[in-house]
Design a protein around this motif. Structure first.
Motif, PDB file in Angstrom:
ATOM      1  N   ASN A  11      -2.139   2.932  -3.010  1.00 57.72           N
ATOM      2  CA  ASN A  11      -1.118   2.764  -4.055  1.00 57.72           C
ATOM      3  C   ASN A  11      -0.362   4.054  -4.384  1.00 57.72           C
ATOM      4  O   ASN A  11       0.371   4.090  -5.368  1.00 57.72           O
ATOM      5  CB  ASN A  11      -1.728   2.197  -5.347  1.00 57.72           C
ATOM      6  N   GLY A  12      -0.521   5.071  -3.553  1.00 54.05           N
ATOM      7  CA  GLY A  12       0.269   6.279  -3.751  1.00 54.05           C
ATOM      8  C   GLY A  12       1.584   6.225  -3.001  1.00 54.05           C
ATOM      9  O   GLY A  12       2.629   6.595  -3.521  1.00 54.05           O
ATOM     10  N   ASP A  13       1.545   5.762  -1.774  1.00 51.72           N
ATOM     11  CA  ASP A  13       2.735   5.681  -0.911  1.00 51.72           C
ATOM     12  C   ASP A  13       2.675   4.325  -0.201  1.00 51.72           C
ATOM     13  O   ASP A  13       1.867   4.126   0.717  1.00 51.72           O
ATOM     14  CB  ASP A  13       2.711   6.833   0.105  1.00 51.72           C
ATOM     15  N   ALA A  14       3.521   3.387  -0.619  1.00 54.15           N
ATOM     16  CA  ALA A  14       3.474   2.030  -0.081  1.00 54.15           C
ATOM     17  C   ALA A  14       3.694   2.010   1.435  1.00 54.15           C
ATOM     18  O   ALA A  14       3.042   1.241   2.158  1.00 54.15           O
ATOM     19  CB  ALA A  14       4.515   1.155  -0.775  1.00 54.15           C
ATOM     20  N   MET A  15       4.610   2.842   1.921  1.00 54.60           N
ATOM     21  CA  MET A  15       4.895   2.858   3.351  1.00 54.60           C
ATOM     22  C   MET A  15       3.682   3.358   4.138  1.00 54.60           C
ATOM     23  O   MET A  15       3.357   2.840   5.215  1.00 54.60           O
ATOM     24  CB  MET A  15       6.110   3.735   3.640  1.00 54.60           C
ATOM     25  N   PHE A  26       3.190  -6.737   0.588  1.00 55.39           N
ATOM     26  CA  PHE A  26       3.778  -5.762   1.508  1.00 55.39           C
ATOM     27  C   PHE A  26       2.691  -4.937   2.192  1.00 55.39           C
ATOM     28  O   PHE A  26       2.729  -4.715   3.396  1.00 55.39           O
ATOM     29  CB  PHE A  26       4.730  -4.839   0.742  1.00 55.39           C
ATOM     30  N   ARG A  27       1.719  -4.487   1.440  1.00 57.46           N
ATOM     31  CA  ARG A  27       0.634  -3.702   2.020  1.00 57.46           C
ATOM     32  C   ARG A  27      -0.338  -4.586   2.804  1.00 57.46           C
ATOM     33  O   ARG A  27      -0.872  -4.186   3.823  1.00 57.46           O
ATOM     34  CB  ARG A  27      -0.127  -2.953   0.928  1.00 57.46           C
ATOM     35  N   PHE A  28      -0.559  -5.782   2.295  1.00 59.01           N
ATOM     36  CA  PHE A  28      -1.583  -6.659   2.868  1.00 59.01           C
ATOM     37  C   PHE A  28      -1.089  -7.394   4.127  1.00 59.01           C
ATOM     38  O   PHE A  28      -1.885  -7.748   5.008  1.00 59.01           O
ATOM     39  CB  PHE A  28      -1.993  -7.680   1.800  1.00 59.01           C
ATOM     40  N   GLY A  29       0.210  -7.587   4.216  1.00 58.45           N
ATOM     41  CA  GLY A  29       0.784  -8.441   5.266  1.00 58.45           C
ATOM     42  C   GLY A  29       0.324  -8.164   6.687  1.00 58.45           C
ATOM     43  O   GLY A  29       0.001  -9.097   7.438  1.00 58.45           O
ATOM     44  N   PRO A  30       0.263  -6.896   7.127  1.00 55.94           N
ATOM     45  CA  PRO A  30      -0.124  -6.649   8.528  1.00 55.94           C
ATOM     46  C   PRO A  30      -1.513  -7.171   8.892  1.00 55.94           C
ATOM     47  O   PRO A  30      -1.778  -7.441  10.067  1.00 55.94           O
ATOM     48  CB  PRO A  30      -0.076  -5.115   8.628  1.00 55.94           C
ATOM     49  N   LEU A  31      -2.398  -7.308   7.903  1.00 57.54           N
ATOM     50  CA  LEU A  31      -3.766  -7.748   8.205  1.00 57.54           C
ATOM     51  C   LEU A  31      -3.866  -9.257   8.396  1.00 57.54           C
ATOM     52  O   LEU A  31      -4.862  -9.746   8.939  1.00 57.54           O
ATOM     53  CB  LEU A  31      -4.714  -7.326   7.073  1.00 57.54           C
TER      54      LEU A  31
END
Length: 474
Positions: free
Chosen positions: A317-321, A355-360
């Protein structure tokens, strides 16, 4: 007699175009059946003209006329006749490939298929495996060849009959074989993959994701010399998931240089990864490029951390990218256990960030995706479209209209100035993720919120609520 009718119909159509009666211009052979009553005669003329023009006058084929093989019967039945009109309307709403795939998956999960009179897949479309026989039928129609289908003989996929199967059905049969006998499947693929195109090699290789084990290593290492870069990259990714080829060399050291690992806690036994400040866009691009290329294990090794410790030490949660890049790296190259730990870390808080979870998502089991989607719906600003992106057209979520996402949707629909087409995509997504009972419940709440039962935006929910559930939830 028939030869003169098309010419006579010219005058009939002209009079109708001008808004007048055409009975006087009707072909002489039709005047008897038309009768003497003017209005009835006009209607009979309309029926006869429509039948003649629609059925008896066909355009002459411009090319060779050939007989196609019968369309294969699918294992699940088509929708009932009374539901087909709504399904056809929905097909107009799900033209985007992602939504079409979700719609087909929804029907598949309920144990139904589309009627071939309403829709047929292309040979290379991304559709559920149940439509593979139709894809091969479409491919054979394009090639104007007939095919022998070995599966009809019940002998299953073997090295001897490999070439007799059409590609889509063969891929589906290989997936079944991989699930039941993974070592026999990889031996078969090892013998036959060399004769396939690069696209088919990639699609077959993707199926090794199921049951991936140490026994696959010799075969995957042999693909290091494949002539297609995509095949080599996928084989390397699968090997990385098995812990092979994790040494990243100078690139891994360079990526580790964008971070530092610092001690934390009273006893200084804990570790935390601290990103270095990026001063230029070029530095950010280089860091992203390295994260896209290296394996998760190589990155952890370069930081002198175990993969599990890397997840615990990462500054979420520091850098979303950066969070998403690490998730992509894990999805591509980490073992199932590491992906599960990463998913747990990303779903540990009250709110899940798609956004963060999508790739998994592609690496997770249906139950894990369903739980994550429900968690996403409980978060502030969540939407049913986000839940659909996580779980696909699962059609199994209960009580979804009572979630914060459902409350937000009802509020938006009731706002002053809401237009008839607003929030159509959100209502479509709601209909694709909800269970049958949840769809009926949602219809009641939306009716109470003022939506008309005939509103076309409710088509997916109404189809969902009317469709018997013949499937099994995985």
């Amino acid at each position: 007699m028939v030869d003169g009718i098309p010419g006579a119909l010219g005058s009939v159509l002209t009079r109708w175009t001008m808004g007048g009666s055409a009975v006087d211009a009707a072909p002489a052979a039709w005047r008897g059946p038309m009768g003497d009553e003017a209005q009835e005669a006009e209607l009979r003329l309309l029926a006869l003209s429509g039948q003649f023009l629609g059925v008896l006058t066909l355009a002459e084929p411009t090319g060779e006329v050939r007989m196609l093989a019968d369309l294969p019967r699918l294992t699940d039945p088509p929708l009932a006749e009374n539901l087909r009109p709504r399904a056809r309307r929905l097909l107009q709403q799900v033209r985007e490939p992602g939504y079409l795939r979700a719609f087909l998956a929804f029907l598949n999960s309920r144990g139904w298929t589309l009627h071939p009179g309403d829709w047929l897949p292309g040979a290379n479309d991304d559709v559920p495996d149940i439509y593979a026989p139709w894809q091969d039928w479409a491919a054979s129609a394009e090639r104007a060849t007939s095919s022998h289908r070995a599966e009809a003989d019940g002998e299953g996929l073997t090295a001897e009959n490999w070439s007799l199967w059409q590609p889509a059905v063969r891929r589906a049969a290989f997936a079944v074989l991989r699930g039941k006998e993974p070592e026999r499947a990889v031996a078969l693929l090892s013998a036959k993959i060399g004769g396939e195109t690069a696209d088919l090699r990639v699609r077959l290789l993707e199926l090794l994701d199921c049951g991936l084990s140490e026994a696959d290593i010799p075969f995957l290492e042999g693909l290091g010399g494949d002539r297609a870069p995509r095949v080599k990259a996928l084989a390397a990714s699968l090997l990385a998931r098995l812990g092979h080829g994790v040494r990243g060399g100078e690139d891994a050291a360079e990526l580790a240089g964008f971070f530092s690992v610092q001690a934390r806690g009273l006893l200084r036994r804990g570790r935390v990864v601290v990103p270095q400040a990026l001063k230029t866009p070029a530095q950010r691009n280089r860091r992203n490029t390295l994260m896209e290329a290296l394996s998760f294990a190589a990155f952890a090794q370069a930081l002198d951390l175990e993969p599990e410790r890397l997840i615990a030490a990462w500054p979420w949660n520091g850098d979303a990218m950066a969070d998403r890049a690490l998730a992509e790296m894990a999805a591509r190259s980490a073992s199932d256990s590491i992906v599960a730990l990463l998913a747990e870390a990303l779903t540990g808080s009250d709110a899940l960030d798609p956004f963060r979870f999508g790739p998994l998502v592609p690496r997770l089991a249906p139950g894990q995706r369903r739980a994550a989607a429900m968690q996403a719906l409980r978060g502030a600003g969540a939407s049913f479209a986000q839940a659909l992106g996580i779980m696909g057209g699962d059609g199994s979520m209960e009580n979804v209209i009572a979630t914060p996402a459902g409350a937000a949707l009802r509020k938006k629909l009731g706002e002053d100035g809401a237009r008839p087409g607003d929030h159509a995509a959100e209502l479509l997504a709601l209909g694709l993720v909800a269970s049958r009972a949840a769809a009926a419940q949602a219809l009641e709440h939306l009716a109470a919120a003022g939506m008309l039962a005939s509103d076309p935006r409710l088509d997916m929910l109404r189809l969902n609520a009317a469709l018997d559930d013949r499937g099994a939830i995985p």
